[in-house]
Design a protein around this motif. Structure first.
Motif, PDB file in Angstrom:
ATOM      1  N   UNK A  14       0.858  -1.182   0.000  1.00 25.81           N
ATOM      2  CA  UNK A  14       0.000   0.000   0.000  1.00 25.81           C
ATOM      3  C   UNK A  14       0.895   1.233   0.000  1.00 25.81           C
ATOM      4  N   UNK A  15       0.743   2.080  -1.005  1.00 22.10           N
ATOM      5  CA  UNK A  15       1.521   3.322  -1.050  1.00 22.10           C
ATOM      6  C   UNK A  15       0.938   4.295  -0.030  1.00 22.10           C
ATOM      7  N   UNK A  16       1.704   4.657   0.998  1.00 21.69           N
ATOM      8  CA  UNK A  16       1.147   5.484   2.074  1.00 21.69           C
ATOM      9  C   UNK A  16       0.872   6.916   1.627  1.00 21.69           C
ATOM     10  N   UNK A  17       0.006   7.552   2.364  1.00 19.69           N
ATOM     11  CA  UNK A  17      -0.436   8.914   2.057  1.00 19.69           C
ATOM     12  C   UNK A  17       0.733   9.886   1.901  1.00 19.69           C
ATOM     13  N   UNK A  18       1.751   9.743   2.731  1.00 19.17           N
ATOM     14  CA  UNK A  18       2.872  10.689   2.715  1.00 19.17           C
ATOM     15  C   UNK A  18       3.656  10.643   1.409  1.00 19.17           C
ATOM     16  N   UNK A  47      -8.701  14.844  -0.820  1.00 13.26           N
ATOM     17  CA  UNK A  47      -8.877  14.670   0.618  1.00 13.26           C
ATOM     18  C   UNK A  47      -9.456  15.936   1.238  1.00 13.26           C
ATOM     19  N   UNK A  48      -9.911  15.810   2.480  1.00  8.68           N
ATOM     20  CA  UNK A  48     -10.381  16.995   3.194  1.00  8.68           C
ATOM     21  C   UNK A  48      -9.179  17.845   3.606  1.00  8.68           C
ATOM     22  N   UNK A  49      -9.443  18.971   4.237  1.00  8.33           N
ATOM     23  CA  UNK A  49      -8.372  19.909   4.574  1.00  8.33           C
ATOM     24  C   UNK A  49      -7.382  19.337   5.588  1.00  8.33           C
ATOM     25  N   UNK A  50      -7.821  18.380   6.389  1.00  5.38           N
ATOM     26  CA  UNK A  50      -6.940  17.759   7.379  1.00  5.38           C
ATOM     27  C   UNK A  50      -6.201  16.542   6.825  1.00  5.38           C
ATOM     28  N   UNK A  51      -6.420  16.249   5.558  1.00  6.71           N
ATOM     29  CA  UNK A  51      -5.774  15.104   4.903  1.00  6.71           C
ATOM     30  C   UNK A  51      -6.126  13.776   5.580  1.00  6.71           C
ATOM     31  N   UNK A  52      -7.332  13.686   6.100  1.00  5.52           N
ATOM     32  CA  UNK A  52      -7.762  12.472   6.792  1.00  5.52           C
ATOM     33  C   UNK A  52      -8.874  11.732   6.048  1.00  5.52           C
ATOM     34  N   UNK A  53      -9.792  12.463   5.454  1.00  2.74           N
ATOM     35  CA  UNK A  53     -10.969  11.856   4.837  1.00  2.74           C
ATOM     36  C   UNK A  53     -10.846  11.829   3.321  1.00  2.74           C
ATOM     37  N   UNK A  54     -11.153  10.676   2.751  1.00  2.00           N
ATOM     38  CA  UNK A  54     -11.116  10.498   1.298  1.00  2.00           C
ATOM     39  C   UNK A  54     -12.434  10.971   0.710  1.00  2.00           C
ATOM     40  N   UNK A  55     -12.354  11.920  -0.228  1.00  2.00           N
ATOM     41  CA  UNK A  55     -13.556  12.444  -0.875  1.00  2.00           C
ATOM     42  C   UNK A  55     -13.822  11.786  -2.225  1.00  2.00           C
ATOM     43  N   UNK A  56     -12.755  11.383  -2.911  1.00  2.00           N
ATOM     44  CA  UNK A  56     -12.888  10.795  -4.241  1.00  2.00           C
ATOM     45  C   UNK A  56     -11.619  11.024  -5.035  1.00  2.00           C
ATOM     46  N   UNK A  57     -11.716  10.905  -6.353  1.00  2.00           N
ATOM     47  CA  UNK A  57     -10.568  11.121  -7.235  1.00  2.00           C
ATOM     48  C   UNK A  57     -10.873  12.234  -8.232  1.00  2.00           C
ATOM     49  N   UNK A 115     -10.384   6.762   7.987  1.00  2.00           N
ATOM     50  CA  UNK A 115      -9.323   7.702   7.650  1.00  2.00           C
ATOM     51  C   UNK A 115      -8.506   7.150   6.488  1.00  2.00           C
ATOM     52  N   UNK A 116      -8.096   8.039   5.625  1.00  2.00           N
ATOM     53  CA  UNK A 116      -7.355   7.661   4.422  1.00  2.00           C
ATOM     54  C   UNK A 116      -5.930   7.245   4.781  1.00  2.00           C
TER      55      UNK A 116
END
Length: 230
Positions: A14-18, A47-57, A115-116
């Protein structure tokens, strides 16, 4: 970062968010396009402003189409948001994984708190699948056609296991047949050609046709006479 449940979802695949290029939901289409072009990605997660929630692509192609039709590029990036429901959890089953990402370049991975965590690409999934079925540790893979009976799989594995351990077994439906299947059986690397031939003979004797044999063993070299002058 930890991934529980299905062993396939390991930190290594899994390619991590960072390590990802992402856009936030507050950006405009124009800003998102700049990021996509700079990173040379066909699409990236929103993502949302906190980089936690996935909204879509967001897909570069969709922004280009919007731009070509003289659409407003100051609209929020979510105006062209896609794949909002296309994600898996870190403990998802193999079945869910395969069917969720078959039409996508990647699938978003979320934890139990939604959380994403990152993404799983087709390439990394296929590499993980390749490792799981153990082809690197196999000698031969036999493709065997069943006779359309419910007991065929049991009979085939019984025949093979009397001669050799079975590294893995995979069944595939034969099209257009509604009853017949192909059974792919991989044998461990300790199995030599003589043992492989013995298995094939016993299968054919029981009317199970071996349609293909794939080998990972090196091809035997023909003896070459080297003339020398003495």
């Amino acid at each position: 970062m930890k991934f529980g449940g299905v062993k396939m979802l390991l930190e290594t695949i899994v390619t991590p968010k960072k390590d990802l290029t992402i856009v936030t939901e507050s950006l405009t289409l124009a800003e998102a396009l700049e990021i996509l072009e700079a990173s040379n990605n066909r699409c990236v997660p929103i993502l949302d402003e906190d980089h936690q929630l996935f909204r879509g692509n967001i897909y570069r192609m969709h922004i280009y189409r919007h731009l070509a039709s003289h659409g407003d590029m100051n609209l929020p990036v979510t105006y062209l948001l896609k794949n909002a429901t296309k994600f898996i959890y870190s403990d998802s089953s193999y079945f869910n994984l395969f069917f969720s990402m078959r039409d996508l370049p990647y699938i978003a991975v979320l934890n139990e708190q939604k959380e994403f965590l990152g993404i799983l690409s087709h390439e990394k999934m296929l590499n993980a699948w390749y490792d799981r079925i153990g082809l690197d540790n196999s000698s031969y893979t036999l493709t065997i056609e069943t006779n359309g009976k419910q007991t065929d799989l049991t009979a085939i594995t019984k025949i093979v296991s009397k001669v050799s351990p079975i590294l893995n077994c995979l069944t595939l439906n034969l099209v257009p047949s509604e009853t017949k299947q192909e059974v792919l059986i991989s044998l461990p690397e300790t199995v030599d050609e003589e043992t492989k031939n013995k298995i094939i003979y016993r299968l054919e004797r029981k009317k199970f046709h071996v349609t293909r044999v794939d080998s990972r063993l090196p091809e035997p070299r023909e003896f070459e006479y080297e003339s020398k002058s003495y």
